[in-house]
Design a protein around this motif. Structure first.
Motif, PDB file in Angstrom:
ATOM      1  N   SER A 127       3.122   4.540 -11.121  1.00  0.00           N
ATOM      2  CA  SER A 127       2.559   3.507 -10.235  1.00  0.00           C
ATOM      3  C   SER A 127       2.381   2.175 -10.950  1.00  0.00           C
ATOM      4  N   PHE A 131       0.849   3.966  -3.287  1.00  0.00           N
ATOM      5  CA  PHE A 131       0.420   5.359  -3.141  1.00  0.00           C
ATOM      6  C   PHE A 131       1.607   6.322  -3.164  1.00  0.00           C
ATOM      7  N   SER A 174       0.821  -1.215   0.000  1.00  0.00           N
ATOM      8  CA  SER A 174       0.000   0.000   0.000  1.00  0.00           C
ATOM      9  C   SER A 174       0.850   1.258   0.000  1.00  0.00           C
ATOM     10  N   HIS A 215      -4.567  -0.711   0.469  1.00  0.00           N
ATOM     11  CA  HIS A 215      -5.516   0.041   1.291  1.00  0.00           C
ATOM     12  C   HIS A 215      -4.930   1.425   1.558  1.00  0.00           C
ATOM     13  N   LEU A 216      -5.689   2.452   1.223  1.00  0.00           N
ATOM     14  CA  LEU A 216      -5.228   3.805   1.497  1.00  0.00           C
ATOM     15  C   LEU A 216      -5.021   4.003   2.992  1.00  0.00           C
ATOM     16  N   SER A 217      -5.918   3.426   3.804  1.00  0.00           N
ATOM     17  CA  SER A 217      -5.808   3.580   5.254  1.00  0.00           C
ATOM     18  C   SER A 217      -4.502   2.977   5.778  1.00  0.00           C
ATOM     19  N   ALA A 276      -1.710   2.721   4.080  1.00  0.00           N
ATOM     20  CA  ALA A 276      -0.620   3.592   3.643  1.00  0.00           C
ATOM     21  C   ALA A 276      -0.501   4.816   4.539  1.00  0.00           C
ATOM     22  N   ILE A 277      -1.660   5.393   4.921  1.00  0.00           N
ATOM     23  CA  ILE A 277      -1.654   6.597   5.751  1.00  0.00           C
ATOM     24  C   ILE A 277      -1.179   6.298   7.166  1.00  0.00           C
ATOM     25  N   SER A 295       1.855   9.328  -6.003  1.00  0.00           N
ATOM     26  CA  SER A 295       2.096  10.707  -5.567  1.00  0.00           C
ATOM     27  C   SER A 295       3.317  11.304  -6.254  1.00  0.00           C
TER      28      SER A 295
END
Length: 463
Positions: free
Chosen positions: A154, A104, A100, A229-231, A233-234, A108
């Motif tokens: 990506s 991302f 992830s 999952h973006l979550s 990665a964050i 970016s």
């Protein structure tokens, strides 16, 4: 992916006979490389019909595309190496987190490159080595590359992660679909709709978008070990991102230096006119077509090396290294024979200009012969990176494309003119060979002799 499927994957990567496993993982990469490079050659041939200046523009933009590829490879090789060693230790959650962050992060970076590229478009085109006559074609072509940069960047990351999971065939589907679409789109947009070089750029951008959609669908539909999952990665934190970038830094350095080297090459060539820029661009694409087959074999070795290093199956790493190097050498040998004998007609197929053919023929023969030394260099660098030995991988990455090539071309072009430009890269390859052999000897002397039955967390600890 279920636990049973994960266990099956573990057994496949740690118990399948090495030659069969490397070849099995290599075939999708080789096919992807072949189709992609056939597209590159076809694209060069189509653009060559627009004139020598347009053909030179492809070489100019190729240097910029290497920058996008560099960041995609950094996040892809970095996260891929780590997530591959994680399944080697049966750690699926860690694999998803790193996948992830890698994806991302790459998207970016591509977005940042796109924004900065449009802001400084004129300066970038001239910095890349354009002449005044090449610049208009290069600006048109690069605009489409910039628009697709986040997806292109990506996509390289997604494909590398699939390879490290031992699922290169899934990456092959995405890359080959885009390449085939691109080959079909070029003549339709360039000549059927009369768009010229803008049609070549639009075809490339659309094909990158299609490839990206297919590649990301593999992760979103449960066909991979890791999940995106973006979550994740964050919430991963800067330490994980730093670890991925540090592990993938050799790829960034290698591809980045390739881009800088291309810029330096074009800058030296432009003193001898558009024909010199076009000729060297064509030569690099022809040589890479042959080398890409051997590179595909090397990419089949990377997940084998990473997975078995995580599982502490050291004997399989030794066997894989030997097999991959010898098999790649055989491929290169066959390719060199063809390139040396048919150098002039091959260059002429891509641009029927006597000056381009004259410059390109000698350069192609010299570089093809030097490529006989590349397989040990390639496999050793992949060995260091896939096992997490960052310092050694970084040093090897910097050698051939930067530390040796850039001074060589600056010095030789000053001393020997266009002949020096033709000789610089072969010289850099020859000088890097003995250094690489020393790195390989050092690695295997320090690698444990015996396998371990109960793998635990294992990171590279020597260079």
């Amino acid at each position: 992916m279920s636990k049973s499927a994960s266990s099956t994957q573990f057994m496949k990567m740690t118990e399948t006979p090495i030659p069969r496993l490397v070849l099995m993982l290599s075939v999708p990469s080789i096919l992807s490389m072949l189709v992609t490079n056939v597209y590159n050659l076809v694209d060069t041939a189509f653009v060559g019909r627009l004139g020598t200046s347009a053909s030179g523009a492809v070489g100019i933009v190729f240097g910029f595309m290497s920058i996008i590829q560099a960041f995609g490879f950094m996040f892809g090789q970095g996260s891929g190496s780590i997530l591959s060693r994680a399944p080697g230790r049966q750690d699926r959650e860690a694999a998803s987190v790193h996948a992830s962050v890698g994806f991302f992060g790459a998207f970016s970076c591509g977005l940042i490159i796109s924004i900065l590229g449009f802001l400084f478009l004129d300066d970038i085109v001239m910095f890349l080595g354009s002449t005044d006559t090449i610049a208009p074609f290069a600006k048109t072509y690069i605009s489409f590359i910039l628009a697709s940069a986040p997806f292109m960047c990506s996509s390289f990351t997604l494909n590398n992660m699939l390879r490290y999971e031992g699922k290169a065939y899934l990456g092959m589907i995405g890359l080959m679909s885009g390449a085939v679409l691109n080959m079909a789109g070029d003549p339709i947009l360039m000549f059927g709709l009369g768009m010229g070089i803008a049609g070549a750029g639009l075809s490339t951008a659309l094909s990158q978008l299609v490839s990206w959609g297919i590649l990301i669908s593999m992760f979103l539909t449960g066909r991979t070990e890791s999940r995106l999952h973006l979550s994740k990665a964050i919430s991963a934190g800067p330490a994980i991102a730093a670890n991925i970038m540090a592990t993938g830094f050799p790829s960034l350095l290698r591809q980045g230096l390739n881009s800088i080297a291309t810029v330096v090459l074009n800058s030296q060539c432009k003193f001898y006119g558009d024909a010199a820029v076009a000729a060297m661009s064509i030569v690099l694409r022809i040589v890479f077509f042959t080398f890409s087959i051997a590179l595909g074999v090397g990419q089949g070795f990377q997940p084998v090396s990473a997975f078995n290093y995580g599982a502490r199956k050291y004997s399989r790493i030794r066997e894989g290294y030997r097999f991959t190097m010898l098999f790649a050498e055989g491929i290169i040998l066959a390719g060199v024979a063809v390139l040396v004998v048919f150098a002039a007609p091959l260059v002429g197929m891509l641009r029927d200009d006597p000056d381009v053919i004259a410059i390109g023929t000698r350069a192609l023969r010299l570089l093809a012969l030097a490529n006989l030394l590349l397989p040990p260099c390639m496999v050793t660098e992949m060995l260091y990176q896939s096992t997490g030995h960052r310092l050694g991988a970084t040093m090897l990455s910097a050698l051939r494309s930067g530390i040796l090539f850039i001074p060589a071309i600056l010095i030789l072009s000053h001393l020997r003119g266009i002949a020096g430009i033709q000789e610089a890269q072969p010289l850099a390859v020859a000088l890097s060979f003995p250094i690489t052999i020393l790195f390989a000897i050092t690695f295997f002397r320090k690698l444990p002799e015996k396998d371990e039955c109960h793998p635990e967390r294992s990171e590279g600890s020597f260079t």
